[in-house]
Design a protein around this motif. Structure first.
Motif, PDB file in Angstrom:
ATOM      1  N   GLY A   9      -9.745   8.726  -1.732  1.00  0.00           N
ATOM      2  CA  GLY A   9      -8.722   7.782  -2.154  1.00  0.00           C
ATOM      3  C   GLY A   9      -8.346   7.877  -3.616  1.00  0.00           C
ATOM      4  O   GLY A   9      -7.746   6.941  -4.157  1.00  0.00           O
ATOM      5  N   VAL A  10      -8.645   8.974  -4.290  1.00  0.00           N
ATOM      6  CA  VAL A  10      -8.281   9.160  -5.692  1.00  0.00           C
ATOM      7  C   VAL A  10      -6.767   9.346  -5.787  1.00  0.00           C
ATOM      8  O   VAL A  10      -6.171  10.069  -4.986  1.00  0.00           O
ATOM      9  CB  VAL A  10      -9.013  10.376  -6.286  1.00  0.00           C
ATOM     10  CG1 VAL A  10      -8.585  10.608  -7.731  1.00  0.00           C
ATOM     11  CG2 VAL A  10     -10.511  10.177  -6.206  1.00  0.00           C
ATOM     12  N   PRO A  11      -6.103   8.706  -6.742  1.00  0.00           N
ATOM     13  CA  PRO A  11      -4.645   8.864  -6.866  1.00  0.00           C
ATOM     14  C   PRO A  11      -4.248  10.308  -7.140  1.00  0.00           C
ATOM     15  O   PRO A  11      -4.938  11.040  -7.862  1.00  0.00           O
ATOM     16  CB  PRO A  11      -4.290   7.957  -8.053  1.00  0.00           C
ATOM     17  CG  PRO A  11      -5.387   6.968  -8.113  1.00  0.00           C
ATOM     18  CD  PRO A  11      -6.628   7.694  -7.667  1.00  0.00           C
ATOM     19  N   LEU A  12      -3.144  10.721  -6.544  1.00  0.00           N
ATOM     20  CA  LEU A  12      -2.598  12.044  -6.771  1.00  0.00           C
ATOM     21  C   LEU A  12      -1.890  12.099  -8.115  1.00  0.00           C
ATOM     22  O   LEU A  12      -1.252  11.137  -8.536  1.00  0.00           O
ATOM     23  CB  LEU A  12      -1.621  12.417  -5.658  1.00  0.00           C
ATOM     24  CG  LEU A  12      -2.213  12.508  -4.238  1.00  0.00           C
ATOM     25  CD1 LEU A  12      -1.093  12.702  -3.214  1.00  0.00           C
ATOM     26  CD2 LEU A  12      -3.226  13.639  -4.143  1.00  0.00           C
ATOM     27  N   GLY A  71      -7.808   4.142  -3.678  1.00  0.00           N
ATOM     28  CA  GLY A  71      -8.192   3.640  -2.363  1.00  0.00           C
ATOM     29  C   GLY A  71      -7.101   2.912  -1.625  1.00  0.00           C
ATOM     30  O   GLY A  71      -7.093   2.884  -0.392  1.00  0.00           O
ATOM     31  N   THR A  72      -6.171   2.287  -2.345  1.00  0.00           N
ATOM     32  CA  THR A  72      -5.100   1.528  -1.694  1.00  0.00           C
ATOM     33  C   THR A  72      -3.715   2.031  -2.046  1.00  0.00           C
ATOM     34  O   THR A  72      -2.790   1.887  -1.259  1.00  0.00           O
ATOM     35  CB  THR A  72      -5.185   0.041  -2.071  1.00  0.00           C
ATOM     36  OG1 THR A  72      -4.987  -0.108  -3.485  1.00  0.00           O
ATOM     37  CG2 THR A  72      -6.544  -0.528  -1.685  1.00  0.00           C
ATOM     38  N   GLY A  73      -3.549   2.579  -3.238  1.00  0.00           N
ATOM     39  CA  GLY A  73      -2.240   3.027  -3.674  1.00  0.00           C
ATOM     40  C   GLY A  73      -1.330   1.915  -4.163  1.00  0.00           C
ATOM     41  O   GLY A  73      -0.134   2.141  -4.373  1.00  0.00           O
ATOM     42  N   ARG A  74      -1.866   0.703  -4.356  1.00  0.00           N
ATOM     43  CA  ARG A  74      -1.029  -0.389  -4.861  1.00  0.00           C
ATOM     44  C   ARG A  74      -0.669  -0.143  -6.327  1.00  0.00           C
ATOM     45  O   ARG A  74      -1.447   0.430  -7.082  1.00  0.00           O
ATOM     46  CB  ARG A  74      -1.751  -1.727  -4.701  1.00  0.00           C
ATOM     47  CG  ARG A  74      -1.920  -2.145  -3.253  1.00  0.00           C
ATOM     48  CD  ARG A  74      -2.649  -3.462  -3.099  1.00  0.00           C
ATOM     49  NE  ARG A  74      -4.041  -3.377  -3.504  1.00  0.00           N
ATOM     50  CZ  ARG A  74      -4.969  -4.295  -3.210  1.00  0.00           C
ATOM     51  NH1 ARG A  74      -4.626  -5.369  -2.512  1.00  0.00           N
ATOM     52  NH2 ARG A  74      -6.207  -4.144  -3.620  1.00  0.00           N
ATOM     53  N   TYR A  77       0.847  -1.191   0.000  1.00  0.00           N
ATOM     54  CA  TYR A  77       0.000   0.000   0.000  1.00  0.00           C
ATOM     55  C   TYR A  77       0.886   1.245   0.000  1.00  0.00           C
ATOM     56  O   TYR A  77       1.935   1.274   0.658  1.00  0.00           O
ATOM     57  CB  TYR A  77      -0.912   0.017   1.219  1.00  0.00           C
ATOM     58  CG  TYR A  77      -2.082  -0.943   1.141  1.00  0.00           C
ATOM     59  CD1 TYR A  77      -3.377  -0.487   1.258  1.00  0.00           C
ATOM     60  CD2 TYR A  77      -1.884  -2.306   0.938  1.00  0.00           C
ATOM     61  CE1 TYR A  77      -4.458  -1.368   1.190  1.00  0.00           C
ATOM     62  CE2 TYR A  77      -2.939  -3.196   0.860  1.00  0.00           C
ATOM     63  CZ  TYR A  77      -4.221  -2.717   0.990  1.00  0.00           C
ATOM     64  OH  TYR A  77      -5.272  -3.592   0.918  1.00  0.00           O
ATOM     65  N   HIS A  78       0.439   2.270  -0.713  1.00  0.00           N
ATOM     66  CA  HIS A  78       1.134   3.562  -0.742  1.00  0.00           C
ATOM     67  C   HIS A  78       0.116   4.650  -0.398  1.00  0.00           C
ATOM     68  O   HIS A  78      -0.495   5.246  -1.293  1.00  0.00           O
ATOM     69  CB  HIS A  78       1.756   3.817  -2.115  1.00  0.00           C
ATOM     70  CG  HIS A  78       2.765   2.792  -2.535  1.00  0.00           C
ATOM     71  ND1 HIS A  78       2.421   1.637  -3.208  1.00  0.00           N
ATOM     72  CD2 HIS A  78       4.107   2.740  -2.356  1.00  0.00           C
ATOM     73  CE1 HIS A  78       3.514   0.923  -3.448  1.00  0.00           C
ATOM     74  NE2 HIS A  78       4.553   1.567  -2.938  1.00  0.00           N
ATOM     75  N   ASP A  79      -0.076   4.853   0.893  1.00  0.00           N
ATOM     76  CA  ASP A  79      -1.075   5.829   1.327  1.00  0.00           C
ATOM     77  C   ASP A  79      -0.715   7.252   0.942  1.00  0.00           C
ATOM     78  O   ASP A  79      -1.602   8.113   0.788  1.00  0.00           O
ATOM     79  CB  ASP A  79      -1.250   5.742   2.846  1.00  0.00           C
ATOM     80  CG  ASP A  79      -1.804   4.401   3.288  1.00  0.00           C
ATOM     81  OD1 ASP A  79      -2.513   3.766   2.486  1.00  0.00           O
ATOM     82  OD2 ASP A  79      -1.506   3.975   4.423  1.00  0.00           O
ATOM     83  N   SER A  80       0.568   7.527   0.761  1.00  0.00           N
ATOM     84  CA  SER A  80       0.986   8.886   0.430  1.00  0.00           C
ATOM     85  C   SER A  80       0.684   9.261  -1.012  1.00  0.00           C
ATOM     86  O   SER A  80       0.801  10.440  -1.377  1.00  0.00           O
ATOM     87  CB  SER A  80       2.488   9.048   0.691  1.00  0.00           C
ATOM     88  OG  SER A  80       3.235   8.141  -0.113  1.00  0.00           O
ATOM     89  N   LEU A  81       0.292   8.296  -1.830  1.00  0.00           N
ATOM     90  CA  LEU A  81       0.028   8.557  -3.248  1.00  0.00           C
ATOM     91  C   LEU A  81      -1.449   8.727  -3.567  1.00  0.00           C
ATOM     92  O   LEU A  81      -1.801   8.869  -4.738  1.00  0.00           O
ATOM     93  CB  LEU A  81       0.606   7.425  -4.103  1.00  0.00           C
ATOM     94  CG  LEU A  81       2.114   7.202  -4.004  1.00  0.00           C
ATOM     95  CD1 LEU A  81       2.543   6.028  -4.878  1.00  0.00           C
ATOM     96  CD2 LEU A  81       2.875   8.460  -4.404  1.00  0.00           C
ATOM     97  N   ILE A  82      -2.295   8.700  -2.560  1.00  0.00           N
ATOM     98  CA  ILE A  82      -3.730   8.869  -2.779  1.00  0.00           C
ATOM     99  C   ILE A  82      -4.232  10.039  -1.941  1.00  0.00           C
ATOM    100  O   ILE A  82      -3.660  10.371  -0.888  1.00  0.00           O
ATOM    101  CB  ILE A  82      -4.517   7.586  -2.427  1.00  0.00           C
ATOM    102  CG1 ILE A  82      -4.259   7.163  -0.987  1.00  0.00           C
ATOM    103  CG2 ILE A  82      -4.154   6.465  -3.374  1.00  0.00           C
ATOM    104  CD1 ILE A  82      -5.068   5.966  -0.550  1.00  0.00           C
ATOM    105  N   ASP A  83      -5.272  10.656  -2.423  1.00  0.00           N
ATOM    106  CA  ASP A  83      -5.869  11.826  -1.758  1.00  0.00           C
ATOM    107  C   ASP A  83      -7.011  11.342  -0.872  1.00  0.00           C
ATOM    108  O   ASP A  83      -8.099  11.025  -1.368  1.00  0.00           O
ATOM    109  CB  ASP A  83      -6.361  12.812  -2.814  1.00  0.00           C
ATOM    110  CG  ASP A  83      -6.806  14.136  -2.203  1.00  0.00           C
ATOM    111  OD1 ASP A  83      -6.783  14.257  -0.960  1.00  0.00           O
ATOM    112  OD2 ASP A  83      -7.185  15.040  -2.973  1.00  0.00           O
TER     113      ASP A  83
END
Length: 318
Positions: free
Chosen positions: A61-64, A81-84, A50-56
């Motif tokens: 949970g929309v990707p940045l 939602g997950t950043g995977r 998971y990469h929580d820092s890459l989603i808003d």
């Protein structure tokens, strides 16, 4: 020495641009699926982290970033939602989808050929029993029974293997009908009748006389079954009874992408495009194989191909 008939089949396949393109696409997909761990390591990602820092989180949970968060570290963006990593999940999802489709096809062909051959080559009573059983199987709503079977199996049972077994056991009726019809026609031929009158056992006659002649229609039908099984696996995963996270498949990705098609269209388009390209490639290759294995194909292609043949002139001596 190579078989001239086999060489002719390969020559006719190579002469078809659709077959060459479809085979090339499928070869690339197979290489990508087989090399999924290596390619994921080359990117520096994996399909489960998971990469929580890459989603808003403020937007649900929309990707940045643009196009689903595409960057140098994430070549196709990240999962909402997950950043995977989406590239890794697509590659590993290809492995699951293709393995399920091919495994189910093998089971369908084995059962269908066995039942169809027994029905066509056996006695009238055996033919009636097996044919009626096949008709009942074909009349059953396969998707409903697949949902019921997958629901009662323990949760710790491997889902890809379960999908292979369920799809294979419930969808071999069409193969059986094709093999039965071909067997009924083939067993009337002289060499088959001579083998039976010569005292050969039914198993030997089926193995040496019937199975080689059944190879062409069975291979053609199997090439069409693979894309159909890919769609079935995607449908079951879309309904939530197929592959379970964190294991990824294209159908499972599409099932979670339905809520993100407005906020992140890339998450919907990428697995859908992979599924579409694979199904079209298998369908085109199956059609090309059918044409190449058709014994009448050569005669149709040769009609009117001689450049030197012309209509006789008026008044010329015949």
């Amino acid at each position: 020495m190579s078989d001239p008939q086999e060489s002719g089949v390969w020559r006719r396949l190579r002469a078809r641009p659709s077959a060459v393109v479809a085979a090339a696409v499928l070869a690339v997909l197979a290489l990508l699926a087989l090399g999924a761990p290596l390619l994921s390591a080359l990117e520096g990602q994996d399909p489960t982290t998971y990469h929580d820092s890459l989603i808003d989180s403020a937007r649900g949970g929309v990707p940045l970033g643009g196009f689903g968060g595409i960057s140098g570290d994430h070549w196709l963006g990240v999962e909402p939602g997950t950043g995977r990593d989406l590239f890794s999940r697509l590659l590993h999802g290809a492995r699951v989808s293709l393995l399920v489709a091919l495994g189910a096809t093998v089971i369908q062909v084995l059962i269908g050929v066995t039942v169809g051959l027994a029905a066509g080559f056996g006695g009238r009573l055996l033919d009636t029993v097996l044919s009626r059983f096949t008709d009942v199987l074909l009349a059953l709503p396969m998707l409903v029974f697949a949902v019921a079977l997958t629901a009662v199996v323990p949760a710790d049972f491997p889902r890809p293997l379960l999908l292979v077994i369920v799809i294979g056991l419930l969808n071999w009726g069409g193969t059986s009908r094709i093999v039965r019809a071909q067997t009924l026609s083939l067993k009337q031929l002289d060499h088959v009748a001579a083998a039976r009158l010569g005292g050969s056992r039914p198993f030997r006659v089926a193995r040496r006389e019937l199975l080689p002649a059944l190879a062409a229609p069975v291979i053609t039908h199997a090439a069409i079954l693979v894309p159909a099984n890919i769609v079935v696996e995607a449908s079951l995963s879309f309904l939530g009874i197929g592959v379970k996270p964190p294991t990824s498949s294209w159908g499972q990705m599409l099932s979670t992408a339905t809520t993100w098609f407005r906020a992140d269209p890339m998450y919907v388009l990428l697995p859908a495009a992979c599924l579409l390209v694979t199904v079209l490639a298998f369908t085109a290759l199956g059609d090309a194989v059918r044409g190449a294995l058709d014994p009448r194909e050569r005669s149709r292609l040769r009609v009117g191909t001689r450049g030197g043949s012309r209509a006789p002139r008026t008044g010329a001596v015949a």
